[in-house]
Design an enzyme around this catalytic site. Structure first.
Site, mmCIF file in Angstrom:
data_model
loop_
_atom_site.group_PDB
_atom_site.id
_atom_site.type_symbol
_atom_site.label_atom_id
_atom_site.label_comp_id
_atom_site.label_asym_id
_atom_site.label_seq_id
_atom_site.Cartn_x
_atom_site.Cartn_y
_atom_site.Cartn_z
ATOM 1 C CG HIS A 1 35.826 34.814 78.746
ATOM 2 N ND1 HIS A 1 36.124 35.651 79.797
ATOM 3 C CD2 HIS A 1 35.580 33.592 79.296
ATOM 4 C CE1 HIS A 1 36.075 34.975 80.931
ATOM 5 N NE2 HIS A 1 35.739 33.718 80.655
ATOM 6 C CB SER B 1 26.092 52.512 53.289
ATOM 7 O OG SER B 1 27.022 53.493 52.889
ATOM 8 C CE LYS C 1 28.537 49.346 55.826
ATOM 9 N NZ LYS C 1 29.123 48.741 56.990
ATOM 10 C CD GLU D 1 24.287 49.429 64.044
ATOM 11 O OE1 GLU D 1 24.452 50.646 63.864
ATOM 12 O OE2 GLU D 1 24.636 48.565 63.215
#
Ligand code: ARG
Length: 460
Positions: free
Chosen positions: A155, A276, A282, A289
Site C-alpha cells: 500500500h 526544465s 530541476k 515517464e
C-alpha cells in the site's frame, strides 16, 4: 492496369487506391516477401509446376531486387497496393512472362500470412535478446546489493525490511517470464501457411513441407481456412509486448518515486534525465515517464488487434490488413524502450545509506517483535495485539521500537527480555528471513544463481 484488372471496366478512384494501399507500412516485409517467393518458386520448379529455368530466373531476379531494395534503388508504388504486388510487379517488369508464373498456386492471403509469421519470428528473437540483456544487467545490480537494506512496501506504506537485491530480483523473475512467454508465442508463430491459397488450398501438387523446411519453419498449417485467417500469433505477441511494457512501467513508476526528493533512494544519471525550461534546479526522470506513457500505446495495439479480429467471418477479409500497423508500432515501441530502460538502470546511482535509513523508520520491525513473542510461546494473535499497543505507545513517545527502555517493554509483556534489541534490529529482520525465495543474503544468492541458469537456457 492493376494485376487483378482483367475483370474491371474502370480504373480505381485515386482516393481508393490510396485508401486501399498498405505499401506505406507493409514495405518493411520486403525481405520476408522475397525469401518466401524464392522458396515458393524453387518448389514450383522442383515439382515441375513451372520449368526449372523459369524457377532459376525468378530466384536470381528476386535476389537482385532484394539487393536493389537494400541499396535504396527501388521506389514502391501506391497503386501497386502492397509489398506483395509491388515486388511481383518489379519482377515482371524485369523478366516479363517468367515473372508472371511466380504466383502459381499462391494467393496474397497465404503470402501475407507467411510474411508476417516470418517477420514476427525474427522480431520475437530480437525482443528476447534485448530482454535477456536487461535481465542480465539487473542480475548484476542484484549481485552488488545483497546487503543493501531497504524498506519493503505494501500500500506504499513501509512494511518490512528487505534488500535492494531482493527487490531487483522480483523484476528479474518478471522478465524471465516474459522471455518464457515470447518463446512460447514463437512456437505458434513458427507454422508455415503457404499452400492455403486464397482459402481452399490449391489444385497444384505443392510440396508444402519442403517450403517449410527451406524457410526454417517447424510445422505447416493444418487447415487452409485457418491458415489464412489466423492472427492468434500476432495477438499473442501483442499480449507479450503489453506485459513487457507493464513490467517496465511498474519499475519506471518506482524509479520516478524513488528519484523524488522525498525518497532519494536513487538518482538517474544526467545522461538519462532532462531539465526544465523554467526551473533551473530541476532534473526530471523523463525516460522512465516516457516508458510508463508508451505502455498505453502498446495496450492500444493489443486492444486494436483483438477488436479488429472479433467479428470477421472466415476466411481472409481486408480488415486484417490493419494488423500490421498495430503490431509494428507495438514492436517498435518495445524495441525502443527496453535498451533505453536498461541503460538508464545501469547508470543510475543507488543511495544505499538513504535506503538503509528508510528501513529504520515506520516500524518495519514490528512483525519481528511479534515473532519474538511467538517464539517464546505466545499465540500470534496475542503477540500482534501486544505489539500493536507497543507501536501506538512508541508513536506517542516519538520513538522507534528499539529506542524503548527495557522497563517500557516489560510494561507491555513480561515475556520481553534484553535480547529483544538484537531480535528487532533491521539487520536481524532481514537475515532471519532466510527461507527459499526470501530476502536474506543466502536466499537471494540462491535466487541469483537460479536466475542465471534460467537466463542461460533462454540464450540457447
Ligand atoms: N495487403 C494485404 C494485407 O495486408 C494483403 C492480402 C490481400 N489479399 C486480398 N485478397 N486483398 O492483408
Amino acid at each position: 492496369m492493376k494485376m487483378w484488372g482483367g475483370r474491371f471496366q474502370k480504373s480505381t478512384d485515386a482516393a481508393v487506391d490510396d485508401f486501399n494501399s498498405s505499401i506505406r507500412f507493409d514495405k518493411r516485409l520486403y525481405r520476408q516477401d522475397i525469401m518466401g517467393s524464392i522458396a515458393h518458386a524453387k518448389m514450383l520448379g522442383k515439382q515441375n509446376i513451372i520449368s526449372q529455368n523459369d524457377a532459376e530466373l525468378i530466384c536470381k531476379t528476386l535476389l537482385e531486387i532484394l539487393s536493389d531494395i537494400e541499396n535504396g534503388e527501388v521506389n514502391f508504388l501506391v497503386d501497386a497496393e502492397d509489398i506483395h504486388m509491388n515486388i511481383e510487379k518489379i519482377l515482371t517488369d524485369r523478366i516479363g512472362e517468367t515473372g508472371k508464373r511466380l504466383h502459381t498456386g499462391r494467393s496474397r492471403n497465404d503470402q501475407v500470412a507467411l510474411d508476417l509469421r516470418m517477420y514476427m519470428k525474427d522480431a520475437i528473437d530480437e525482443m528476447s535478446k534485448e530482454i535477456s540483456r536487461l535481465t542480465s544487467s539487473l542480475i548484476g545490480i542484484a549481485e552488488e546489493n545483497t546487503e543493501t537494506v531497504m524498506p519493503g512496501y505494501t500500500h506504499l506504506q513501509k512494511a518490512q525490511p528487505i534488500t535492494f537485491a531482493h527487490h531487483i530480483m522480483a523484476y528479474v523473475q518478471m522478465f524471465l517470464r516474459d522471455l518464457d512467454r515470447l518463446s512460447d508465442c514463437k512456437k505458434r508463430t513458427d507454422v508455415m501457411p503457404l499452400g492455403s491459397g486464397a482459402l481452399a488450398g490449391t489444385t497444384y501438387p505443392l510440396d508444402r513441407f519442403s517450403v517449410a523446411a527451406e524457410l526454417g519453419f517447424s510445422a505447416v498449417t493444418e487447415n487452409s481456412l485457418d491458415g489464412v485467417s489466423d492472427r492468434d500469433f500476432a495477438l499473442e505477441a501483442a499480449f507479450c509486448m503489453s506485459v513487457i511494457m507493464m513490467h517496465m512501467s511498474r519499475f519506471s513508476e518506482e524509479l520516478i518515486l524513488w528519484s523524488s526528493n522525498e525518497f532519494s533512494f536513487v538518482e538517474m544519471d544526467d545522461a538519462y534525465s532532462t531539465g526544465s525550461s523554467i526551473m533551473p534546479q530541476k532534473k526530471n526522470p523523463d525516460v522512465a515517464e516516457l516508458i510508463r506513457g508508451k505502455t498505453g500505446r502498446v495496450y492500444g495495439s493489443l486492444m486494436g488487434l483483438l477488436t479488429m479480429m472479433k467479428g470477421i467471418p472466415l476466411a481472409y477479409n481486408k480488415d486484417m490488413q490493419e494488423d500490421k500497423e498495430q503490431l509494428f508500432d507495438a514492436l517498435d515501441t518495445v524495441l525502443l524502450c527496453v535498451p533505453v530502460f536498461r541503460k538508464m538502470i545501469e547508470t543510475m546511482k543507488i543511495n544505499k545509506n538513504v535506503m538503509r535509513r528508510g528501513a529504520n523508520g515506520g516500524y518495519t520491525n514490528a512483525t519481528d517483535a511479534a515473532d519474538y513473542l511467538v517464539k517464546r510461546g505466545m499465540a500470534f494473535r496475542d503477540a500482534h495485539e501486544v505489539i500493536g499497543k507497543l507501536v501506538f505507545y512508541s508513536i506517542s513517545q516519538g520513538k522507534a521500537l528499539d529506542e524503548l527502555s527495557m522497563e517500557e517493554f516489560k510494561e507491555f509483556s513480561g515475556v520481553f527480555d534484553s535480547d529483544i534489541y538484537d531480535a528487532i534490529s533491521v539487520e536481524t529482520c532481514v537475515s532471519q528471513r532466510n527461507i527459499y525465495g526470501a530476502p536474506a543474503k543466502d536466499a537471494v544468492e540462491t535466487a541469483i544463481k537460479n536466475a542465471k541458469k534460467s537466463l542461460e537456457a533462454f540464450k540457447k
